[in-house]
Scaffold this motif. Structure first.
Motif, PDB file in Angstrom:
ATOM      1  N   CYS B   7       0.854  -1.191   0.000  1.00 31.13           N
ATOM      2  CA  CYS B   7       0.000   0.000   0.000  1.00 31.13           C
ATOM      3  C   CYS B   7       0.892   1.244   0.000  1.00 31.13           C
ATOM      4  O   CYS B   7       1.777   1.353   0.850  1.00 31.13           O
ATOM      5  N   PHE B   8       0.637   2.153  -0.919  1.00 38.81           N
ATOM      6  CA  PHE B   8       1.438   3.375  -1.009  1.00 38.81           C
ATOM      7  C   PHE B   8       0.548   4.614  -0.920  1.00 38.81           C
ATOM      8  O   PHE B   8      -0.652   4.556  -1.213  1.00 38.81           O
ATOM      9  N   GLY B   9       1.176   5.749  -0.562  1.00 35.38           N
ATOM     10  CA  GLY B   9       0.453   7.015  -0.528  1.00 35.38           C
ATOM     11  C   GLY B   9      -0.757   6.926   0.386  1.00 35.38           C
ATOM     12  O   GLY B   9      -0.695   6.344   1.479  1.00 35.38           O
ATOM     13  N   ILE B  10      -1.862   7.460  -0.106  1.00 34.29           N
ATOM     14  CA  ILE B  10      -3.073   7.500   0.732  1.00 34.29           C
ATOM     15  C   ILE B  10      -3.590   6.098   1.051  1.00 34.29           C
ATOM     16  O   ILE B  10      -4.262   5.890   2.067  1.00 34.29           O
ATOM     17  N   ARG B  12      -1.862   3.653   2.097  1.00 37.63           N
ATOM     18  CA  ARG B  12      -1.245   3.235   3.364  1.00 37.63           C
ATOM     19  C   ARG B  12      -1.996   3.859   4.548  1.00 37.63           C
ATOM     20  O   ARG B  12      -2.197   3.217   5.577  1.00 37.63           O
ATOM     21  N   ALA B  72       0.460  -4.288  -5.800  1.00 39.55           N
ATOM     22  CA  ALA B  72       0.460  -3.008  -5.071  1.00 39.55           C
ATOM     23  C   ALA B  72      -0.761  -2.183  -5.446  1.00 39.55           C
ATOM     24  O   ALA B  72      -1.235  -2.236  -6.583  1.00 39.55           O
ATOM     25  N   ILE B  73      -1.244  -1.422  -4.474  1.00 41.51           N
ATOM     26  CA  ILE B  73      -2.327  -0.462  -4.724  1.00 41.51           C
ATOM     27  C   ILE B  73      -1.670   0.852  -5.145  1.00 41.51           C
ATOM     28  O   ILE B  73      -0.796   1.364  -4.436  1.00 41.51           O
ATOM     29  N   ILE B  74      -2.092   1.376  -6.290  1.00 45.94           N
ATOM     30  CA  ILE B  74      -1.492   2.595  -6.849  1.00 45.94           C
ATOM     31  C   ILE B  74      -2.551   3.706  -6.893  1.00 45.94           C
ATOM     32  O   ILE B  74      -3.334   3.788  -7.843  1.00 45.94           O
ATOM     33  N   PRO B  75      -2.592   4.569  -5.883  1.00 47.25           N
ATOM     34  CA  PRO B  75      -3.504   5.726  -5.948  1.00 47.25           C
ATOM     35  C   PRO B  75      -3.003   6.698  -7.030  1.00 47.25           C
ATOM     36  O   PRO B  75      -1.897   6.511  -7.554  1.00 47.25           O
TER      37      PRO B  75
END
Lengths: 140, 80
Positions: B7-10, B12, B72-75
């Motif tokens: 999880c990255f950015g928002i 996370r 991965a989740i990419i916002p």
């Protein structure tokens, strides 16, 4: 020496070092874009920014962009350096530097590189204000 | 099958951790994963959009997930 320098790091970026990297005896045009942290966004005073990054994918995408630019323009060297972690106002967030035989290719490739980076590379910016924070672009 | 999702950015902040473990049936797709994520965390419904990367490439909804995939989740990105 390779013809591209690409990294993401948690320490200050140097414009001097970027210029030294792209200097090349074949090139007469050198273009450097420096993105720095400003203190106002959406009418709010920004105190600092935290860059989050999916390092492996971001580096892969930056290399891809650089390779596309070598195919599209007559350039000699390219450098793409991006900060991660906590940065302060006036700190450098990103440097794009391109050298080419002539200036037209250097300007065009530099512009294309920063636009592509902003659109494609998985890096996220969280702005901190006096009264909270906001992940740029994430919510309407 | 259990998948580990970065999880990255928002993302996370919404999940509250850099990594999310999710149970999905074998041969589940990216669309199945997103549906499950949206059900588990309503915060994702408030995003403009988000994408899923599989093995460091943006994947379309039809992509089938496999054991060992790096997911991965990419916002929406905001570098530069």
């Amino acid at each position: 020496m390779t013809n591209k320098s690409i990294y993401i790091k948690n320490e200050s970026l140097s414009v001097d070092a970027a210029y030294q990297y792209i200097l090349d005896e074949r090139s007469g045009g050198n273009c450097i874009f420096v993105g720095s942290i400003r203190d106002l966004n959406m009418k709010k005073t920004v105190r600092s920014i935290d860059f989050d990054c999916y390092d492996a994918m971001a580096l892969k995408e930056m290399h891809k962009i650089a390779d596309e630019l070598f195919s599209a323009y007559e350039i000699t060297r390219i450098l793409m350096h991006h900060r991660k972690g906590l940065v302060k106002i006036k700190d450098i967030a990103v440097i794009i530097a391109v050298s080419a035989i002539h200036r037209d290719a250097a300007f065009a490739a530099c512009r294309t590189a920063i636009d592509a980076l902003k659109k494609r590379v998985p890096i996220w910016k969280k702005e901190f204000y006096q009264d909270g924070h906001y992940w740029i672009n994430s919510t309407p | 099958m259990e998948y580990s999702i970065w999880c990255f950015g928002i993302a996370r902040d919404i999940v509250g951790a850099p990594r999310l473990l999710i149970q999905l049936d074998t041969s589940s797709s990216v669309a199945d994963l997103k549906e499950k994520i949206n059900r588990m965390y309503e915060g994702f419904g408030q995003l403009k959009t988000y994408r899923i990367a599989v093995n460091q490439n943006i994947a379309d909804d039809q992509t089938i997930l496999s054991a060992g995939d790096e997911i991965a989740i990419i916002p929406p990105v905001s570098g530069g």
